[in-house]
Design an enzyme around this catalytic site. Structure first.
Site, PDB file in Angstrom:
ATOM      1  N   ASP A 115      -9.460  -0.835   9.139  1.00 28.18           N
ATOM      2  CA  ASP A 115      -9.515  -2.029   8.065  1.00 28.18           C
ATOM      3  C   ASP A 115     -10.105  -3.259   8.400  1.00 28.18           C
ATOM      4  OD1 ASP A 115      -8.971  -0.025   6.240  1.00 28.18           O
ATOM      5  OD2 ASP A 115      -7.225  -1.656   5.889  1.00 28.18           O
ATOM      6  N   ASN A 168     -11.416   2.569   3.345  1.00 30.07           N
ATOM      7  CA  ASN A 168     -10.439   2.937   2.555  1.00 30.07           C
ATOM      8  C   ASN A 168      -9.797   1.142   2.579  1.00 30.07           C
ATOM      9  OD1 ASN A 168      -8.529   3.613   0.489  1.00 30.07           O
ATOM     10  ND2 ASN A 168      -7.768   5.408   1.203  1.00 30.07           N
ATOM     11  N   ASP A 203       4.598  -2.453   0.615  1.00 29.14           N
ATOM     12  CA  ASP A 203       3.961  -1.939   2.110  1.00 29.14           C
ATOM     13  C   ASP A 203       5.573  -1.731   2.672  1.00 29.14           C
ATOM     14  OD1 ASP A 203       1.626  -2.438   1.096  1.00 29.14           O
ATOM     15  OD2 ASP A 203       0.916  -3.801   2.584  1.00 29.14           O
ATOM     16  N   GLU A 235      -2.918   3.784  -1.022  1.00 29.61           N
ATOM     17  CA  GLU A 235      -3.869   5.040   0.410  1.00 29.61           C
ATOM     18  C   GLU A 235      -3.534   6.350  -0.086  1.00 29.61           C
ATOM     19  OE1 GLU A 235      -2.448   2.109   0.908  1.00 29.61           O
ATOM     20  OE2 GLU A 235      -2.959   1.400   3.383  1.00 29.61           O
ATOM     21  N   HIS A 285      -1.609   6.008   6.810  1.00 26.06           N
ATOM     22  CA  HIS A 285      -1.311   5.235   8.170  1.00 26.06           C
ATOM     23  C   HIS A 285      -0.049   5.050   7.875  1.00 26.06           C
ATOM     24  CE1 HIS A 285      -1.372   0.788   6.677  1.00 26.06           C
ATOM     25  NE2 HIS A 285      -1.909   1.531   5.246  1.00 26.06           N
ATOM     26  N   ARG A 286       0.312   4.514   6.828  1.00 27.55           N
ATOM     27  CA  ARG A 286       2.275   3.930   6.550  1.00 27.55           C
ATOM     28  C   ARG A 286       3.080   5.361   6.137  1.00 27.55           C
ATOM     29  NH1 ARG A 286       2.241  -0.733   7.248  1.00 27.55           N
ATOM     30  NH2 ARG A 286       0.193  -1.662   6.072  1.00 27.55           N
ATOM     31  N   LYS A 335      -6.074   3.206  10.496  1.00 23.32           N
ATOM     32  CA  LYS A 335      -6.106   1.890   9.100  1.00 23.32           C
ATOM     33  C   LYS A 335      -5.528   0.751   9.683  1.00 23.32           C
ATOM     34  CE  LYS A 335      -6.198   1.565   4.503  1.00 23.32           C
ATOM     35  NZ  LYS A 335      -5.617   0.580   4.001  1.00 23.32           N
TER      36      LYS A 335
HETATM   37  O1  LIG Z   1      -3.652  -8.985  -0.194  1.00 22.67           O
HETATM   38  C1  LIG Z   1      -3.713  -8.132   0.404  1.00 22.67           C
HETATM   39  O2  LIG Z   1      -3.563  -8.645   1.753  1.00 22.67           O
HETATM   40  C2  LIG Z   1      -2.278  -7.081   0.369  1.00 22.67           C
HETATM   41  C3  LIG Z   1      -1.368  -7.130  -0.777  1.00 22.67           C
HETATM   42  C4  LIG Z   1      -0.980  -5.428  -1.140  1.00 22.67           C
HETATM   43  O3  LIG Z   1      -1.330  -5.157  -2.459  1.00 22.67           O
HETATM   44  P1  LIG Z   1      -1.548  -4.844  -3.940  1.00 22.67           P
HETATM   45  O4  LIG Z   1      -1.249  -6.482  -4.038  1.00 22.67           O
HETATM   46  O5  LIG Z   1      -2.341  -4.011  -4.533  1.00 22.67           O
HETATM   47  O6  LIG Z   1       0.382  -4.401  -3.855  1.00 22.67           O
HETATM   48  C5  LIG Z   1      -0.747  -5.349   0.254  1.00 22.67           C
HETATM   49  O7  LIG Z   1      -0.162  -3.136  -0.928  1.00 22.67           O
HETATM   50  C6  LIG Z   1      -1.641  -4.697   1.088  1.00 22.67           C
HETATM   51  O8  LIG Z   1      -1.364  -3.653   2.284  1.00 22.67           O
HETATM   52  C7  LIG Z   1      -1.803  -6.076   1.280  1.00 22.67           C
HETATM   53  C1  LIG Z   2      -1.816  -1.137   1.110  1.00 23.54           C
HETATM   54  C2  LIG Z   2      -1.936  -1.058   1.498  1.00 23.54           C
HETATM   55  O1  LIG Z   2      -3.710  -1.483   1.817  1.00 23.54           O
HETATM   56  P1  LIG Z   2      -4.958  -1.624   1.524  1.00 23.54           P
HETATM   57  O2  LIG Z   2      -5.206  -3.154   1.891  1.00 23.54           O
HETATM   58  O3  LIG Z   2      -6.115  -0.813   1.052  1.00 23.54           O
HETATM   59  O4  LIG Z   2      -4.312  -1.938  -0.390  1.00 23.54           O
HETATM   60  C3  LIG Z   2      -1.843  -0.458   2.868  1.00 23.54           C
HETATM   61  O5  LIG Z   2      -2.039  -0.830   3.981  1.00 23.54           O
HETATM   62  O6  LIG Z   2      -0.453  -0.449   2.582  1.00 23.54           O
END
Ligand SMILES: O=C(O)C1=C[C@@H](OP(=O)(O)O)[C@@H](O)[C@H](O)C1
Ligand SMILES: C=C(OP(=O)(O)O)C(=O)O
Length: 440
Positions: A52, A94, A325, A353, A399-400, A425
């Site tokens: 990422d 992703n 998460d 994901e 990954h999770r 990831k």
């Molecule tokens: O802003 C961020 O860093 C994130 C927000 C969350 O997503 P959502 O806002 O879509 O729930 C989380 O699930 C993602 O892993 C990271």
């Molecule tokens: C939702 C996740 O990733 P993303 O930042 O791609 O949304 C995650 O890392 O669980």
């Protein structure tokens, strides 16, 4: 590792030791973008090196931002806004934290860009962000399906007479993206940007991360509750000089869980009571489930029961909207609870994901668990030790899923994790760190 394709975990009994977390994905990708936009040079230490963040770094390089590697986890970034290269094709894998914020930033830059990702990224919605950017006068086109990547971004006519309204019920990353990009808009138009959130805003702690980091780069957002955000016309990012990234609190959840089911103590370094990440609240969930939690400023120590000896965690019924998460880790731990466990308000799992509600229900089911699911909830019934089944767990390029199901090795049967490499990831060496802490 048994083969490139899968990993066999034999039944485990205990977990203890020290772990140093990789850098936070959420903070790394925000800081990379903010430093690239800021006046001056920023030395960023403790960066996460994973899929990422690599797509974010590669994209910034493609945009001709100057990034110099100082060492493995330190980059020096000289900001310039707009970015020197005004025409680029970017591939963002992703990574939601790269795709959404770059979309908003580039939409305000006046160049020509194309943004794409892996096939799953093209199934993850972005329409609410695109709508908001269009209200601000940006030119953004969806190249395949309306509301989804890939995107083409052109030169719009920036300037909104009304507040820009954005929905926050699908992902908080849309509001994060608009907030972080706002100073580019204000510089281009000489006007304030007023953002109004329409309806529910999910995953709120991530907005606090965004606001905190923007402030460290010199931009204070005026917040009226969670409803209205104003970025003043004079806003401009300035480098803080040096910034160091905390450990990843979502990655910490797997090790917190290990301490809770494998006796512990597990001492996790890199996040603690002064973390800015919402996912540290997972420690409170674990405490309610019966684990002991010791907080330090930058570390957390967890001890717990030994489920392999028949001990049980306490069941929960919890709204997990604030920590979507880490909530997945709670779903895996439900296998060891003393009653059915309910996860509520997790509808966003369906557009991450993979469809995580479906994936979690299916794979927990393979272990023998009874699982019920609804649109935005999941109920997991714990397993008696006699009812566990040997299973090969599909990970859905998530990954999770891979990290969560490593916790299933504390049941009485061997577990196979398919495609364990998908942890790249956010946590490329997860399984070697995991294996160094556990024993049979
Ligand atoms: O802003 C961020 O860093 C994130 C927000 C969350 O997503 P959502 O806002 O879509 O729930 C989380 O699930 C993602 O892993 C990271
Ligand atoms: C939702 C996740 O990733 P993303 O930042 O791609 O949304 C995650 O890392 O669980």
């Amino acid at each position: 590792m048994n083969s490139d394709a899968s990993l066999l975990l034999q039944p485990l009994a205990s977990a203890k030791g020290d772990v140093r977390l990789p850098g936070s994905k959420s903070i790394s990708n925000r800081v990379l973008l903010l430093a690239a936009l800021a006046q001056g040079t920023t030395r960023v230490g403790g960066l996460l090196d994973s899929d990422d963040t690599r797509v974010m770094v590669a994209s910034l390089r493609e945009l001709d931002v100057s990034l110099t590697e100082v060492d493995e986890s330190t980059l020096e970034i000289s900001g310039q806004c707009p970015f020197p290269n005004a025409a680029a094709e970017l591939f963002l894998g992703n990574a939601g934290t790269a795709f959404r914020p770059l979309t908003a930033a580039l939409a305000f830059m006046g160049g020509d860009y194309r943004l794409s990702g892996v096939p799953r990224m093209h199934e993850r919605p972005i329409g609410d962000l695109v709508d908001a950017l269009r209200q601000a006068g940006a030119r953004v086109d969806c190249l395949a399906n309306d509301g989804y990547p890939p995107l083409a971004i052109g030169k719009g006519a920036l300037g909104a007479d009304e507040p820009v309204r954005i929905k926050g019920s699908v992902s908080s990353q849309f509001l994060t993206a608009l907030l972080m990009a706002a100073p580019i808009y204000t510089a281009a138009t000489g006007r304030d940007l007023v953002i109004e959130v329409e309806g529910v805003l999910i995953s709120r702690p991530y907005i606090l991360i965004t606001l905190n980091l923007m402030a460290r780069f010199g931009v204070d957002v005026k917040c009226e509750g969670w409803q209205r955000f104003t970025i003043p016309a004079a806003a401009a990012y300035r480098s803080p000089g040096a910034i160091s990234i905390e450990g990843d609190a979502s990655s910490a959840s797997y090790f917190m869980a290990l301490g809770a089911i494998g006796g512990g103590p597990v001492h996790i370094h890199g996040v603690g009571s002064r973390s800015i990440q919402g996912d540290i609240a997972f420690a409170d969930t674990l405490q309610a489930m019966g684990a002991q939690v010791e907080w330090h400023a930058d570390s957390i120590e967890i001890s717990g029961v030994q489920v392999a000896r028949g001990d049980r965690l306490k069941a929960f019924d919890e709204d997990f909207n604030l920590i979507p998460d880490a909530a997945m880790t709670a779903a895996a731990l439900a296998l060891y609870a003393d009653g059915p466990c309910t996860l509520r308000n997790i509808g966003s799992w369906r557009v991450k994901e993979t469809d995580r509600i479906h994936a979690m229900a299916t794979e927990l089911g393979k272990l023998g668990a009874k699982v019920e699911e609804g649109d935005d909830w999941l109920r997991v019934h714990p397993l008696e030790r006699a009812d566990w089944r040997e299973a090969s767990i599909a990970t859905y390029d998530d990954h999770r899923m891979a990290m969560c199901f490593s916790l299933a090795a504390f049941g009485p049967c061997p577990v196979v994790i398919e495609d364990p490499a998908c942890v790249s990831k956010t946590f490329p060496d997860y399984f070697s760190v995991f294996q160094a802490m556990v024993s049979a």
